[in-house]
Design a protein around this motif. Structure first.
Motif, mmCIF file in Angstrom:
data_model
loop_
_atom_site.group_PDB
_atom_site.id
_atom_site.type_symbol
_atom_site.label_atom_id
_atom_site.label_comp_id
_atom_site.label_asym_id
_atom_site.label_seq_id
_atom_site.Cartn_x
_atom_site.Cartn_y
_atom_site.Cartn_z
ATOM 1 N N HIS A 76 0.858 -1.183 0.000
ATOM 2 C CA HIS A 76 0.000 0.000 0.000
ATOM 3 C C HIS A 76 0.898 1.238 0.000
ATOM 4 C CE1 HIS A 76 -3.889 -2.066 0.568
ATOM 5 N NE2 HIS A 76 -3.105 -3.026 1.026
ATOM 6 N N HIS A 89 1.969 3.517 1.872
ATOM 7 C CA HIS A 89 2.972 3.791 2.907
ATOM 8 C C HIS A 89 3.326 2.534 3.701
ATOM 9 C CE1 HIS A 89 2.995 8.170 2.387
ATOM 10 N NE2 HIS A 89 1.695 8.081 2.202
ATOM 11 N N SER A 90 3.133 1.375 3.102
ATOM 12 C CA SER A 90 3.466 0.124 3.796
ATOM 13 C C SER A 90 4.962 0.015 4.060
ATOM 14 C CB SER A 90 3.040 -1.081 2.954
ATOM 15 O OG SER A 90 1.639 -1.166 2.857
ATOM 16 N N ARG A 122 -7.690 0.231 3.480
ATOM 17 C CA ARG A 122 -6.324 0.502 3.926
ATOM 18 C C ARG A 122 -5.608 1.429 2.948
ATOM 19 N NH1 ARG A 122 -1.217 -3.598 4.602
ATOM 20 N NH2 ARG A 122 0.002 -2.252 5.970
ATOM 21 N N HIS A 155 -4.155 5.096 3.974
ATOM 22 C CA HIS A 155 -2.770 5.527 3.787
ATOM 23 C C HIS A 155 -2.703 6.860 3.045
ATOM 24 C CE1 HIS A 155 -0.175 1.694 4.493
ATOM 25 N NE2 HIS A 155 -1.140 1.804 5.387
ATOM 26 N N ASP A 209 1.955 5.358 7.265
ATOM 27 C CA ASP A 209 1.583 3.947 7.420
ATOM 28 C C ASP A 209 0.631 3.832 8.605
ATOM 29 O OD1 ASP A 209 1.379 1.231 7.373
ATOM 30 O OD2 ASP A 209 3.349 0.842 8.232
ATOM 31 N N ASN A 265 -2.888 2.115 10.099
ATOM 32 C CA ASN A 265 -3.842 1.020 9.916
ATOM 33 C C ASN A 265 -5.072 1.153 10.795
ATOM 34 O OD1 ASN A 265 -2.286 -0.617 8.006
ATOM 35 N ND2 ASN A 265 -0.832 -0.847 9.686
#
Length: 855
Positions: free
Chosen positions: A71, A73-74, A241, A245, A251, A253
């Protein structure tokens, strides 16, 4: 090589491109793969440009990045797998590479290990082992990567049964920390979230060496519909999600309150009969419930496949159609549920057998298929209705209803229930969706009957066993909020639904009316106890007129207490319990006495004085001193205080010699809280001053009785609680509050202090300030209701406005409903009269003006 800044700009540009595609409804599965491939290319280019290819290292993506899903900003989790220990030059090159990735704006999670170190760490930590299962080579040595892949697929590296048990325990631990129905859910870790879907995939990968969920079709552990449902749920959670973001620009959640409306807008939801954010969250809560059911069923099937040496579950026959396997109920024929009544009969058998706690996975699979196949509500079948009524009548009917709710059978039976599944209200008061709140209400009714609950629910635990027909209370509970979200008065609409349901199920006219009455008036007792002056005989008489008899009163009390406790875990406290019991017993006396025998106010005053005098004499106070003190008090003081309070106040006043104000805090709880009593020369803004001090001390005020003596001394009583709902009991806390009040009341000039900032959770909510005056028969007071945002210093500001408008506070009931303050005040002018229309208008405008800008 491109600079890190150029790479950072490229990542930001790609995020904008992904956002554009998201808005144009590009499938989310494509977007997370696009993001992953873009990051792959960035890492691979940097790897080549820095000349790391010559080193004995494999650059490996692990975790979610290894799955090929990212995603905006994962975290980017990578493993540097070493063939041998690096020399100084190699360590420098690796450090430069990692620094480049950080400078480019990537959130890097990395580890540097040899193969043996990696395997050792993996064997000792299930999280590391799980990450390695999803390893994917990005650059560097294929030989090293292949060696790792081969090693982790060996039977001694987390055998299938040990892996399953560890992942199940990990999930249980995670579920214990959060609820699926949190107001600010974590999309990854909440029950029913992305981790639950991934857990299914991880167990499958380990046991079947499957690369993804689709391969489980070949092994017979998923059918096509179940796979489609899992992927649909996963994709919706991914969309949430992804949008989260983008909105949070980090990041994040957790679906925080302040982000939910913006995420809903980005997702394309629009305000209608319900808010866009409520519509989005409704789908979220429905989705996690579906994932939870699939997760439970599939992990149970995996358990049977992986734990080959586990003890075989004991089988006990029930009848020709069902048996008990361990703690599960099992259908003997997978086609059994083609007969709709057998779906309901399964839950009747659950009610009859206390050893059954769940449904065996193959039976649950059959039940799910049958549930989907229903073309009309189950309640339309005569046989189903008959069995459902048996469940309601059964002593263990509530556990059966709970299981029906869990597995979607209650909504298959009752169409109106389907409409409230996942229905949330965007506020801080209702901690659960409407269906989950009602489910918890039913469980609370079940709790009343348990012996260990007598201390918490002393009256409810008695009344629940005296109700003529407990099933009527259960039906009222099921229908009390069933019309929420439709628009209109949900109590009135729900009462009609309840009436129709009862008639359809062949209930008597009397029972139909009682259930409908309870639904229509399910808020009456709560509102009367918490937002009206129940020491006023007129208020109690009006309530008794609506209740009519002791049977209605008992049913309504049980429903009210169970409802409050199911709304919010922090809502119930001893203060509310005391108020409701007081209203119950006072109303009971009114109903027993009848309207023709109203309360004799003078007799009550004499009774309170006689009992207080007896106690004061016992404590050594002389008749002369008692008479001299009481001659200063108005009759209303003795009417509105109990004898023990009068004795406590009187003794303290007679012994008080200091110039400063007398401030008392009760050592024992009074009406469920700590009583604060203030005696001092009355002065302007006294109420505002007290409220400002208590707000500064983070004390909640729930009740106020404000009066003065004939010689103009304040005799003000307050019921206060800590913010967690407990009485103020710590000695140092009591001393600190008393000291602050004495100092503030001794000051010559009173100005309101600067109050705390509005808390983060409150900022997304807008509560329009509303002021309304209620009709009453008395000519010396006015009754006012105030609704406003519960901002810091609210009561102090209100008290200041009362002073500036020439209004005197007589009494107050303070109610906080999440982010809303719904307060009730009894007021009069400085001349002791009710407010006229012009004065009411002036006060309303002043309150709205002052409270409409809490920040």
């Amino acid at each position: 090589m491109d600079t890190a800044q150029a790479a950072k700009c490229a990542l930001m540009d790609q995020n904008q491109a992904l956002l554009s595609q998201f808005r144009s409804h590009t499938p989310i599965a494509q977007l997370v793969v696009q993001r992953c491939r873009f990051v792959d290319e960035l890492l691979q280019c940097a790897w080549r440009d820095l000349g790391l290819g010559a080193l004995p290292i494999a650059l490996i993506a692990v975790g979610g990045y290894g799955r090929g899903e990212l995603h905006p900003h994962s975290d980017v989790d990578i493993l540097f797998l070493l063939g041998e220990e690096l020399n100084a030059r190699g360590e420098q090159a690796l450090s430069t590479f990692i620094a480049y990735l950080w400078d480019a704006g990537l959130e890097i999670g990395h580890s540097v290990r040899t193969l043996s170190q990696t395997l050792e760490q993996g064997r000792g930590d299930i999280t590391i082992a799980t990450n390695l299962l999803e390893a994917r080579l990005l650059a560097g040595s294929p030989t090293l990567f292949d060696a790792l892949s081969d090693a982790i697929r060996e039977g001694d590296f987390w055998p299938s049964n040990a892996f399953f048990l560890a992942k199940r325990e990990e999930q249980n631990t995670r579920h214990a920390k959060a609820s699926a129905f949190d107001l600010e859910p974590n999309l990854k870790s909440c029950p029913g979230g992305l981790r639950d879907i991934q857990t299914i995939a991880w167990v499958a990968m380990r046991h079947f060496n499957a690369a993804n969920l689709t391969e489980l079709l070949d092994h017979g552990f998923l059918d096509q519909y179940e796979l489609d449902e899992l992927l649909e749920c996963q994709h919706f959670l991914w969309e949430l999600r992804f949008a989260l973001h983008i909105i949070a620009d980090r990041d994040e959640n957790r679906l925080l309150f302040e982000l939910q409306p913006q995420v809903a807008e980005l997702m394309g939801y629009q305000d209608g009969t319900v808010l866009a954010v409520e519509e989005m969250m409704k789908r979220y809560y429905r989705t996690v419930r579906r994932v939870m059911e699939l997760n439970e069923m599939l992990l149970q099937l995996f358990k049977r496949a992986t734990l080959t040496g586990e003890k075989v579950l004991t089988i006990s026959p029930i009848d020709q159609d069902f048996q008990r396997r361990g703690r599960f109920i099992e259908a003997l024929d997978e086609q059994l549920f083609d007969q709709p009544e057998q779906i309901i009969r399964l839950f009747l058998l659950v009610a009859r057998n206390s050893n059954i706690q769940g449904i065996f996975a193959p039976t649950l699979r059959s039940l799910r298929r049958a549930r989907r196949a229903q073309m009309q509500p189950l309640c339309s079948h005569d046989a189903c209705r008959e069995i459902f009524m048996e469940i309601l009548h059964h002593p263990r009917g509530i556990p059966a209803l709970s299981l029906m709710h869990k597995h979607g059978v209650l909504s298959a039976y009752l169409p109106a229930w389907r409409a409230i599944e996942g229905q949330m209200q965007f506020d801080l008061f209702h901690a659960y969706t409407v269906d989950e709140h009602t489910h918890r209400l039913l469980l609370n009714i079940e709790r009343f009957a348990q012996p260990k609950q007598k201390e918490e629910f002393p009256l409810g635990s008695v009344l629940i066993n005296q109700l003529p027909k407990k099933e009527l209370l259960l039906l009222a509970a099921i229908f009390h909020d069933i019309a929420k979200g439709r628009g209109g008065d949900h109590s009135t609409l729900g009462a009609q639904d309840a009436q129709d349901f009862c008639k359809q199920h062949g209930m008597s006219v009397h029972d139909c009316r009682l259930v409908a009455w309870l639904v229509r008036h399910h808020l009456l007792m709560s509102v009367t106890a918490q937002r009206r002056d129940i020491s006023d005989p007129e208020v109690v008489a009006k309530f008794a007129d609506v209740v009519r008899d002791a049977v209605h009163l008992s049913y309504l009390y049980c429903l009210t207490v169970a409802d409050i406790c199911a709304t919010n875990d922090q809502l119930w406290n001893s203060w509310k319990g005391t108020l409701l019991r007081e209203l119950y017993f006072t109303t009971q006396r009114v109903l027993a006495r009848g309207k023709e025998k109203p309360v004799d106010i003078r007799a009550r005053v004499r009774e309170h004085q006689a009992k207080a005098r007896k106690e004061l004499l016992r404590r050594g106070i002389t008749e002369k001193n008692i008479d001299a003190l009481w001659a200063r008090f108005k009759a209303n003081y003795f009417l509105r205080h109990m004898p023990n309070q009068i004795a406590w106040h009187s003794e303290a006043i007679l012994k008080h010699r200091a110039e400063e104000a007398l401030v008392l805090l009760s050592k024992q709880t009074s009406r469920g809280g700590t009583e604060l009593f203030i005696y001092c020369p009355d002065k302007p803004k006294l109420f505002a001053t007290v409220m400002a001090v208590l707000d500064n001390k983070n004390i909640d005020v729930h009740d106020a009785m404000v009066m003065s003596s004939r010689d103009n001394y304040a005799l003000d009583s307050f019921i206060i609680l800590e913010q967690n709902g407990e009485a103020v009991s710590q000695l140092s806390r009591i001393q600190s509050i008393r000291k602050a009040l004495v100092k503030a009341l001794g000051a010559d000039v009173v100005n309101l202090p600067k109050f705390r900032k509005l808390p983060r959770k409150m900022k997304p909510f807008k509560v329009a300030t509303q002021v309304s005056f209620l009709l009453g028969s008395r000519h010396d007071t006015s009754k006012m209701e105030l609704i406003a945002l519960d901002c810091p210093g609210l009561l102090a500001k209100v008290g200041d406005i009362f002073y500036r408008c020439g209004v005197v506070l007589v009494a107050a009931k303070i109610t906080t409903i999440g982010e809303r303050a719904e307060d009730f005040f009894i007021l009069q002018t400085r001349e002791g009269q009710a407010l006229d229309e012009a004065q009411q208008q002036q006060l309303s405008e002043a309150l709205v003006e002052a409270l409409s800008h809490p920040n």
